[in-house]
Design a protein around this motif. Sequence first.
Motif, PDB file in Angstrom:
ATOM      1  N   HIS A 248      19.009   2.425  24.280  1.00  0.00           N
ATOM      2  CA  HIS A 248      21.343   2.232  24.188  1.00  0.00           C
ATOM      3  C   HIS A 248      21.169   3.290  24.938  1.00  0.00           C
ATOM      4  N   ASP A 249      20.408   3.728  26.222  1.00  0.00           N
ATOM      5  CA  ASP A 249      21.574   4.372  27.490  1.00  0.00           C
ATOM      6  C   ASP A 249      20.121   3.677  28.839  1.00  0.00           C
ATOM      7  N   PHE A 250      20.615   3.525  30.202  1.00  0.00           N
ATOM      8  CA  PHE A 250      20.080   2.423  30.711  1.00  0.00           C
ATOM      9  C   PHE A 250      19.055   3.124  31.742  1.00  0.00           C
ATOM     10  N   PHE A 251      19.181   4.360  31.856  1.00  0.00           N
ATOM     11  CA  PHE A 251      18.335   4.988  32.776  1.00  0.00           C
ATOM     12  C   PHE A 251      17.038   5.826  31.560  1.00  0.00           C
ATOM     13  N   THR A 252      16.909   6.090  30.549  1.00  0.00           N
ATOM     14  CA  THR A 252      15.448   6.585  29.759  1.00  0.00           C
ATOM     15  C   THR A 252      15.343   5.379  29.452  1.00  0.00           C
ATOM     16  N   TYR A 253      15.904   3.744  29.334  1.00  0.00           N
ATOM     17  CA  TYR A 253      15.681   2.842  28.687  1.00  0.00           C
ATOM     18  C   TYR A 253      14.203   2.472  29.781  1.00  0.00           C
ATOM     19  N   VAL A 254      15.123   2.600  31.298  1.00  0.00           N
ATOM     20  CA  VAL A 254      13.797   2.059  31.910  1.00  0.00           C
ATOM     21  C   VAL A 254      13.052   2.797  32.857  1.00  0.00           C
ATOM     22  N   ALA A 255      13.156   4.230  32.409  1.00  0.00           N
ATOM     23  CA  ALA A 255      11.608   5.059  32.807  1.00  0.00           C
ATOM     24  C   ALA A 255      11.281   4.459  31.876  1.00  0.00           C
ATOM     25  N   ALA A 256      11.676   4.659  30.309  1.00  0.00           N
ATOM     26  CA  ALA A 256      10.398   3.777  29.365  1.00  0.00           C
ATOM     27  C   ALA A 256       9.791   2.467  29.611  1.00  0.00           C
ATOM     28  N   LEU A 257      10.720   1.880  30.121  1.00  0.00           N
ATOM     29  CA  LEU A 257       9.731   0.401  30.499  1.00  0.00           C
ATOM     30  C   LEU A 257       8.826   0.710  31.475  1.00  0.00           C
ATOM     31  N   ASP A 258       8.854   1.581  32.368  1.00  0.00           N
ATOM     32  CA  ASP A 258       8.616   1.362  33.608  1.00  0.00           C
ATOM     33  C   ASP A 258       6.565   2.567  33.238  1.00  0.00           C
ATOM     34  N   HIS A 259       7.107   3.598  32.183  1.00  0.00           N
ATOM     35  CA  HIS A 259       6.221   4.102  32.526  1.00  0.00           C
ATOM     36  C   HIS A 259       5.116   3.844  31.246  1.00  0.00           C
ATOM     37  N   TYR A 260       5.176   3.252  30.480  1.00  0.00           N
ATOM     38  CA  TYR A 260       4.362   1.970  29.605  1.00  0.00           C
ATOM     39  C   TYR A 260       4.635   0.827  29.531  1.00  0.00           C
ATOM     40  N   ARG A 261       4.206   0.242  31.021  1.00  0.00           N
ATOM     41  CA  ARG A 261       4.564  -1.219  31.295  1.00  0.00           C
ATOM     42  C   ARG A 261       2.801  -1.835  31.492  1.00  0.00           C
ATOM     43  N   ASP A 262       1.975  -1.084  31.626  1.00  0.00           N
ATOM     44  CA  ASP A 262       0.682  -1.239  31.636  1.00  0.00           C
ATOM     45  C   ASP A 262       0.952  -1.932  30.378  1.00  0.00           C
ATOM     46  N   ALA A 263       1.290  -0.533  28.772  1.00  0.00           N
ATOM     47  CA  ALA A 263       0.360  -1.464  27.441  1.00  0.00           C
ATOM     48  C   ALA A 263       1.604  -2.435  27.155  1.00  0.00           C
ATOM     49  N   ARG A 264       2.760  -3.053  27.850  1.00  0.00           N
ATOM     50  CA  ARG A 264       3.772  -3.959  27.118  1.00  0.00           C
ATOM     51  C   ARG A 264       4.366  -3.918  25.990  1.00  0.00           C
ATOM     52  N   PRO A 265       4.926  -2.796  25.595  1.00  0.00           N
ATOM     53  CA  PRO A 265       5.294  -2.618  24.375  1.00  0.00           C
ATOM     54  C   PRO A 265       6.740  -3.500  24.433  1.00  0.00           C
ATOM     55  N   ARG A 266       6.963  -4.183  22.756  1.00  0.00           N
ATOM     56  CA  ARG A 266       7.888  -4.887  22.264  1.00  0.00           C
ATOM     57  C   ARG A 266       9.384  -4.166  23.333  1.00  0.00           C
ATOM     58  N   THR A 267      10.235  -4.964  23.468  1.00  0.00           N
ATOM     59  CA  THR A 267      11.381  -3.753  23.951  1.00  0.00           C
ATOM     60  C   THR A 267      12.928  -4.809  23.629  1.00  0.00           C
ATOM     61  N   CYS A 268      13.675  -3.475  23.161  1.00  0.00           N
ATOM     62  CA  CYS A 268      15.057  -4.548  22.894  1.00  0.00           C
ATOM     63  C   CYS A 268      16.181  -3.381  23.514  1.00  0.00           C
ATOM     64  N   TYR A 269      17.148  -4.223  24.281  1.00  0.00           N
ATOM     65  CA  TYR A 269      18.124  -3.008  24.746  1.00  0.00           C
ATOM     66  C   TYR A 269      19.426  -3.439  24.035  1.00  0.00           C
TER      67      TYR A 269
END
Length: 120
Positions: free
Chosen positions: A99-120
């Motif tokens: 629901h917030d771009f910067f924290t969302y992008v950070a989480a995606l990058d932080h967990y990029r190897d785990a490949r969680p499902r995502t929704c924005y």
Amino acid sequence: MRLLISTTSYFPEEQNGPARLAYDLARESVRQGHDVWLICQTLNSEVPRHIVDQGLNVLRYKLATRRGLDIFRHLRHINATKSLLSEYVGTAPDAIHGHDFFTYVAALDHYRDARPRTCY
């Protein structure tokens, strides 16, 4: 399911639309038995970085105030988010809901190897 929700602020403290939507989603997910983590910025330096509020894990970071044009502000948000995720969350979530771009992008990058499902 382990769910990470990024938002602008923690709804009871700062009342705005994105924070309310994220808060309602988080509360309902906790009610359904999920492990929910909500991450956001705070303007109050007195609040703890991590609290558990009726089963909801809330992570908050405070950025230092800077004068003038802060062209690297986005990096400060991203780094603060990644720091909290490393310190408190650890294992990757099953899903990241932004629901917030910067924290969302950070989480995606932080967990990029785990490949969680995502929704924005």
